[in-house]
Design a protein around this motif. Structure first.
Motif, PDB file in Angstrom:
ATOM      1  N   LEU A   1      50.345  56.917  42.277  1.00 34.53           N
ATOM      2  CA  LEU A   1      51.307  55.904  41.841  1.00 34.53           C
ATOM      3  C   LEU A   1      50.625  54.840  40.965  1.00 34.53           C
ATOM      4  O   LEU A   1      51.053  54.605  39.830  1.00 34.53           O
ATOM      5  CB  LEU A   1      51.965  55.258  43.066  1.00 34.53           C
ATOM      6  CG  LEU A   1      52.976  54.155  42.786  1.00 34.53           C
ATOM      7  CD1 LEU A   1      54.152  54.687  41.978  1.00 34.53           C
ATOM      8  CD2 LEU A   1      53.475  53.533  44.086  1.00 34.53           C
ATOM      9  N   VAL A   2      49.556  54.224  41.489  1.00 31.12           N
ATOM     10  CA  VAL A   2      48.898  53.144  40.750  1.00 31.12           C
ATOM     11  C   VAL A   2      48.261  53.671  39.463  1.00 31.12           C
ATOM     12  O   VAL A   2      48.492  53.148  38.370  1.00 31.12           O
ATOM     13  CB  VAL A   2      47.817  52.461  41.627  1.00 31.12           C
ATOM     14  CG1 VAL A   2      47.114  51.371  40.836  1.00 31.12           C
ATOM     15  CG2 VAL A   2      48.449  51.906  42.872  1.00 31.12           C
ATOM     16  N   LEU A   3      47.448  54.728  39.609  1.00 30.21           N
ATOM     17  CA  LEU A   3      46.773  55.254  38.432  1.00 30.21           C
ATOM     18  C   LEU A   3      47.788  55.852  37.462  1.00 30.21           C
ATOM     19  O   LEU A   3      47.662  55.707  36.239  1.00 30.21           O
ATOM     20  CB  LEU A   3      45.745  56.313  38.865  1.00 30.21           C
ATOM     21  CG  LEU A   3      44.601  56.577  37.900  1.00 30.21           C
ATOM     22  CD1 LEU A   3      43.850  55.295  37.601  1.00 30.21           C
ATOM     23  CD2 LEU A   3      43.639  57.601  38.479  1.00 30.21           C
ATOM     24  N   GLY A   4      48.801  56.517  38.001  1.00 32.11           N
ATOM     25  CA  GLY A   4      49.849  57.097  37.166  1.00 32.11           C
ATOM     26  C   GLY A   4      50.573  56.031  36.358  1.00 32.11           C
ATOM     27  O   GLY A   4      50.712  56.158  35.136  1.00 32.11           O
TER      28      GLY A   4
ATOM     29  N   PRO B   1      53.465  38.943  48.052  1.00 28.37           N
ATOM     30  CA  PRO B   1      52.683  37.856  47.447  1.00 28.37           C
ATOM     31  C   PRO B   1      51.537  37.389  48.358  1.00 28.37           C
ATOM     32  O   PRO B   1      50.469  37.016  47.858  1.00 28.37           O
ATOM     33  CB  PRO B   1      53.712  36.742  47.259  1.00 28.37           C
ATOM     34  CG  PRO B   1      54.768  37.022  48.273  1.00 28.37           C
ATOM     35  CD  PRO B   1      54.827  38.514  48.394  1.00 28.37           C
ATOM     36  N   LEU B   2      51.741  37.468  49.677  1.00 27.36           N
ATOM     37  CA  LEU B   2      50.690  37.015  50.604  1.00 27.36           C
ATOM     38  C   LEU B   2      49.427  37.860  50.459  1.00 27.36           C
ATOM     39  O   LEU B   2      48.313  37.319  50.400  1.00 27.36           O
ATOM     40  CB  LEU B   2      51.205  37.086  52.047  1.00 27.36           C
ATOM     41  CG  LEU B   2      52.236  36.023  52.443  1.00 27.36           C
ATOM     42  CD1 LEU B   2      52.836  36.350  53.797  1.00 27.36           C
ATOM     43  CD2 LEU B   2      51.600  34.628  52.452  1.00 27.36           C
ATOM     44  N   SER B   3      49.601  39.182  50.389  1.00 31.63           N
ATOM     45  CA  SER B   3      48.412  40.034  50.257  1.00 31.63           C
ATOM     46  C   SER B   3      47.747  39.780  48.903  1.00 31.63           C
ATOM     47  O   SER B   3      46.532  39.886  48.769  1.00 31.63           O
ATOM     48  CB  SER B   3      48.776  41.506  50.436  1.00 31.63           C
ATOM     49  OG  SER B   3      49.324  42.025  49.248  1.00 31.63           O
ATOM     50  N   GLY B   4      48.556  39.410  47.910  1.00 30.43           N
ATOM     51  CA  GLY B   4      47.996  39.038  46.614  1.00 30.43           C
ATOM     52  C   GLY B   4      47.110  37.807  46.727  1.00 30.43           C
ATOM     53  O   GLY B   4      45.994  37.786  46.185  1.00 30.43           O
ATOM     54  N   TYR B   5      47.590  36.778  47.455  1.00 24.63           N
ATOM     55  CA  TYR B   5      46.785  35.571  47.630  1.00 24.63           C
ATOM     56  C   TYR B   5      45.528  35.840  48.441  1.00 24.63           C
ATOM     57  O   TYR B   5      44.463  35.305  48.159  1.00 24.63           O
ATOM     58  CB  TYR B   5      47.621  34.461  48.289  1.00 24.63           C
ATOM     59  CG  TYR B   5      48.395  33.671  47.269  1.00 24.63           C
ATOM     60  CD1 TYR B   5      47.728  32.786  46.413  1.00 24.63           C
ATOM     61  CD2 TYR B   5      49.764  33.817  47.124  1.00 24.63           C
ATOM     62  CE1 TYR B   5      48.419  32.062  45.457  1.00 24.63           C
ATOM     63  CE2 TYR B   5      50.470  33.116  46.169  1.00 24.63           C
ATOM     64  CZ  TYR B   5      49.792  32.234  45.338  1.00 24.63           C
ATOM     65  OH  TYR B   5      50.463  31.534  44.382  1.00 24.63           O
ATOM     66  N   MET B   6      45.643  36.713  49.455  1.00 21.47           N
ATOM     67  CA  MET B   6      44.444  37.062  50.235  1.00 21.47           C
ATOM     68  C   MET B   6      43.391  37.700  49.337  1.00 21.47           C
ATOM     69  O   MET B   6      42.207  37.353  49.401  1.00 21.47           O
ATOM     70  CB  MET B   6      44.812  38.046  51.347  1.00 21.47           C
ATOM     71  CG  MET B   6      45.418  37.389  52.566  1.00 21.47           C
ATOM     72  SD  MET B   6      45.830  38.637  53.818  1.00 21.47           S
ATOM     73  CE  MET B   6      44.188  39.078  54.381  1.00 21.47           C
TER      74      MET B   6
ATOM     75  N   ALA C   1      49.967  43.654  44.957  1.00 27.60           N
ATOM     76  CA  ALA C   1      49.265  42.731  44.066  1.00 27.60           C
ATOM     77  C   ALA C   1      48.151  43.469  43.324  1.00 27.60           C
ATOM     78  O   ALA C   1      47.982  43.327  42.107  1.00 27.60           O
ATOM     79  CB  ALA C   1      48.696  41.578  44.875  1.00 27.60           C
ATOM     80  N   GLU C   2      47.402  44.264  44.101  1.00 23.96           N
ATOM     81  CA  GLU C   2      46.326  45.067  43.526  1.00 23.96           C
ATOM     82  C   GLU C   2      46.875  46.003  42.438  1.00 23.96           C
ATOM     83  O   GLU C   2      46.274  46.161  41.377  1.00 23.96           O
ATOM     84  CB  GLU C   2      45.721  45.896  44.655  1.00 23.96           C
ATOM     85  CG  GLU C   2      44.229  46.073  44.576  1.00 23.96           C
ATOM     86  CD  GLU C   2      43.705  46.682  45.872  1.00 23.96           C
ATOM     87  OE1 GLU C   2      44.513  46.899  46.801  1.00 23.96           O
ATOM     88  OE2 GLU C   2      42.500  46.945  45.930  1.00 23.96           O
ATOM     89  N   HIS C   3      48.028  46.600  42.729  1.00 24.51           N
ATOM     90  CA  HIS C   3      48.646  47.520  41.769  1.00 24.51           C
ATOM     91  C   HIS C   3      48.947  46.816  40.456  1.00 24.51           C
ATOM     92  O   HIS C   3      48.694  47.349  39.381  1.00 24.51           O
ATOM     93  CB  HIS C   3      49.956  48.091  42.335  1.00 24.51           C
ATOM     94  CG  HIS C   3      49.755  48.947  43.537  1.00 24.51           C
ATOM     95  ND1 HIS C   3      50.750  49.715  44.074  1.00 24.51           N
ATOM     96  CD2 HIS C   3      48.664  49.165  44.304  1.00 24.51           C
ATOM     97  CE1 HIS C   3      50.287  50.361  45.136  1.00 24.51           C
ATOM     98  NE2 HIS C   3      49.027  50.034  45.288  1.00 24.51           N
TER      99      HIS C   3
ATOM    100  N   ILE D   1      39.793  50.237  40.546  1.00 29.83           N
ATOM    101  CA  ILE D   1      40.708  49.732  41.579  1.00 29.83           C
ATOM    102  C   ILE D   1      41.345  50.895  42.328  1.00 29.83           C
ATOM    103  O   ILE D   1      41.327  50.960  43.556  1.00 29.83           O
ATOM    104  CB  ILE D   1      41.802  48.844  40.945  1.00 29.83           C
ATOM    105  CG1 ILE D   1      41.192  47.540  40.421  1.00 29.83           C
ATOM    106  CG2 ILE D   1      42.910  48.547  41.961  1.00 29.83           C
ATOM    107  CD1 ILE D   1      42.157  46.674  39.631  1.00 29.83           C
ATOM    108  N   ALA D   2      41.890  51.849  41.573  1.00 29.45           N
ATOM    109  CA  ALA D   2      42.647  52.939  42.196  1.00 29.45           C
ATOM    110  C   ALA D   2      41.751  53.838  43.040  1.00 29.45           C
ATOM    111  O   ALA D   2      42.025  54.083  44.221  1.00 29.45           O
ATOM    112  CB  ALA D   2      43.368  53.762  41.126  1.00 29.45           C
ATOM    113  N   ILE D   3      40.668  54.323  42.435  1.00 32.17           N
ATOM    114  CA  ILE D   3      39.811  55.265  43.157  1.00 32.17           C
ATOM    115  C   ILE D   3      39.004  54.538  44.226  1.00 32.17           C
ATOM    116  O   ILE D   3      38.859  55.019  45.354  1.00 32.17           O
ATOM    117  CB  ILE D   3      38.885  56.031  42.180  1.00 32.17           C
ATOM    118  CG1 ILE D   3      39.727  56.766  41.126  1.00 32.17           C
ATOM    119  CG2 ILE D   3      38.007  57.011  42.922  1.00 32.17           C
ATOM    120  CD1 ILE D   3      38.925  57.545  40.124  1.00 32.17           C
ATOM    121  N   GLY D   4      38.475  53.346  43.874  1.00 34.43           N
ATOM    122  CA  GLY D   4      37.678  52.581  44.830  1.00 34.43           C
ATOM    123  C   GLY D   4      38.477  52.231  46.074  1.00 34.43           C
ATOM    124  O   GLY D   4      37.972  52.324  47.202  1.00 34.43           O
TER     125      GLY D   4
END
Lengths: 344, 344, 344
Positions: free
Chosen positions: A100-103, A37-42, A247-249, A267-270
């Motif tokens: 994983l994310v894009l999949g 959650p912390l990285s999500g808030y960042m 969080a990004e995922h 998001i995934a490729i960038g």
């Protein structure tokens, strides 16, 4: 995002465990959970500031701090001399984002929509940038595998320099000379949801705790390896990238469910491109400065995994459409790659 | 081109240095500089003759002597037993054309035009031919790395034979059965600028001096390696391909500045294909005849460099557009690859 | 097909040779020749049954028994402990379908038609599925080359499991959720030509004789290797894939001559995908059960050959057109790869 907030409750637990010097394995686990959650808030706070400062400075901000949580974790791992973990987590971040994310996004989005379209031209541009970023990253490794290693340090520094220059050029391209080509992504065009003061406070506190928890996490790696029999490589390739980008995922999957596959792809490729062109070279320089030299000497397996992940994404995204099977295929590739690390 | 003519003045200097047996390093440098305008005149004269003899024989002529200067240099290097230099210069020519020439053309053209278009279908056809040419070139190397080497010579000869047959078939395709698909390039459709006599005289003299200067150059390689600490590989991968193709390179950049990216692509990709399908196999046969066997056993690094250069070009050219950033990315990849050779 | 029937006359010869225990080399040759028409009848009978049971069950049937002849041959080779032959024949089937079959189809079709079109979208979908299948197949090999080998068995089993799950998902995709995307291929939409009884009888007899001849063939491998000096690898990579798929190959070429390149592509690419996603993992499980463990540890050369074959096919098929030169290029790549195995 809301459910992830519950994980904030793990922060005091981790501090407690650290003070009691109780179980390093539990410390490791609690640090992992609290970073999510912390990285999500960042990330959220960075986006808010980006809106306040306008598109150009905001773009620069997102480009520089987009992978901040991961940068902090890998910094402490590097400081602790865990060079192999750092290199494994660079590999893991790239394939985690691509496969994983894009999949997951294509799979879950594909359950809701029979076929999802996205902008072929934009996807092609992101993919070609990724491919060239990856080329830059793997060339020194291949060279160093086949030639004398004494050159690893100067070569890694030189390559890191070229990669960062290309990264700066790509920012000039997307934020200045060709800014009209990149359509503004939906989120950043929104108006800010938090006040300036709230944003800055959240960013400060979240970063502070990510720093603390990253130290806990790195501290716990050795005990976890010794106690649970999980390899350092597995932690680097699988665990760190997943918690650093969780969080990004979830954003990427949410966008897929809203049929906004363009944003999922971005998001995934960038994020993968940023790892290859910015995070990895930066760690090379930081390692040089703090006396923990990080060469770009990836193992053959890491190289092949990065190349196949990149090529798979390129082929999947070239037709401008996705469906659940393509998502399942990317996930299958991720599982096969992850499986291998369990048997190390 | 005009400025390059000044370099012709270096020819007498190089002959003087050779006669005095003075400094082999200066001899090497002067030979390098003088080959640049000479190879340009050879190319220009070949094109003139191609106009005189008509499109079909002319196409054959360009296809056969398009890389004549480089063929002459590598012939003398092979004769002197510098097999590694020859293989390195084959690698260097392929990536030099794909990354350096195309990169510079896209970068400089991209400074003048925001986005440059080219024919996707034609680019795709050239790229797929290049890819298959490169496949042919690398297969024996991979095989020989993993199996017994005694077979290097017969296998290299057999592969060289197949590659040349495919090359002849591609000429039949482009000059006979599908000649309408390949639109005539602007230059060759022009009327000749020189008289027949002038053309033949220039071709004869230029070839003669290229032969002389190539011998000087090869003679100087060992002293340069010993005195300046530059590696043989660096000379083969970077120096020889640049001087052998300099005139051609300037044409490609000029065409990009005229927004004729199709011709730039044709020069860059076509020249690489020619190296893989014609020059390399020819050198294998020549080496066999003169008793300096040239196997196609490229190093892993050379293989990866060739593959990544080819794939990068394919991805960049698939969308039918280019811009300065794509040029910068190709150049970045070239610099990273070149950097590695400095640390050998 | 009709001319191939003459080869049925070789069956009694092979049985005779076996009973007399005469010449194992002749036994091997006669077994090879007789499998060609038999596998053709097995394929034809399977297609007939597929029509009787309807599109969904029929699709499942074709997907499961499409490479039945090859599965039987490799099963007996595996049972005899010829693990390297089995792995080589997996490699050979993939590149044989992609380079030899598709190459011949494009070459011969290209002699009749100047340029042949096919559905780019469908070709792209088949190609991306192939690429991901191949990724799954090569990842464990690369991993096992660079890490400890004791993990070969559990890792191979795990990967085989994931590959088969992806294969089942792809069947659900093509036969259930997205069945409208895959246009019915011309043949299977025809009405049956044989009665049910005739179909079942032919299938039974053909399968029986394939089983017998496969045992003869495998029995003859060692004598052939010792007598003729042909390597096991050559038999695995070249001979077995050609005889196991000969009937299928002739269909692909016939379709190209009818300008139905879509079907040719589907046969070639689909068959390769089936080998990677179904036949190879199935053999891993079978090997585990019968106590002849088949790891997925392909040699570097096999890996590169599979990768280059896949990438070449992808590039050739991405533009939606083919011509004789593209066919010749694929064949050239096949010949170069095959040539290498002669020199083992």
């Amino acid at each position: 995002m809301r459910y992830l907030n519950l994980l904030l409750l793990v922060i005091p637990v981790s501090i407690f465990l650290h003070l009691l010097n109780y179980s390093p394995v539990l410390l490791f686990l609690s640090a992992c959970l609290s970073i999510i959650p912390l990285s999500g808030y960042m990330g959220k706070a960075t986006e808010e500031i980006a809106i306040y400062v306008g598109p150009r400075a905001g773009g620069l901000l997102n480009a520089t701090f987009g992978n901040a949580a991961e940068l902090i974790i890998t910094f402490f791992a590097l400081k602790a001399g865990l060079v192999e973990v750092v290199k494994a987590s660079i590999t893991g971040s790239i394939i985690g984002n691509l496969l994983l994310v894009l999949g997951l996004s294509m799979l879950i989005g594909g359950f809701k929509f029979k076929s999802q379209k996205f902008n072929r031209a934009a996807a092609g541009m992101h993919t070609s940038m990724l491919l060239l970023a990856v080329t830059g990253l793997i060339i020194p490794a291949v060279f160093l595998h086949t030639h004398a290693n004494p050159a690893a340090e100067p070569l890694s520094l030189g390559v890191a320099g070229i990669l960062i220059i290309v990264y700066i050029l790509s920012l000039i391209f997307s934020l200045h000379t060709h800014k009209d080509v990149f359509r503004p992504s939906q989120e950043s065009s929104d108006s800010p949801k938090w006040s300036k003061l709230k944003t800055m406070t959240i960013l400060l506190i979240a970063t502070l705790f990510v720093v603390i928890e990253s130290e806990f996490l790195v501290e716990g790696i050795d005990p976890v390896v010794n106690t649970l029999g999980i390899s350092e490589l597995f932690i680097g390739v699988i665990v760190i990238p997943i918690i650093g980008n969780a969080a990004e995922h979830s954003t990427s999957i949410l966008m897929a469910l809203k049929n906004k596959m363009d944003i999922s792809l971005e998001i995934a490729i960038g994020s993968s491109t940023q790892i290859a062109l910015f995070v990895a070279p930066l760690l090379v320089f930081v390692g040089y400065i703090i006396g923990q030299p990080l060469d770009l000497l990836f193992t053959s397996y890491e190289l092949i995994v990065i190349i196949m992940g990149t090529v798979s994404t390129a082929v999947i995204s070239l037709d401008g459409r996705s469906n659940w099977l393509e998502g399942a295929q990317l996930l299958g590739a991720y599982l096969i790659m992850a499986l291998a690390f369990i048997f190390v």
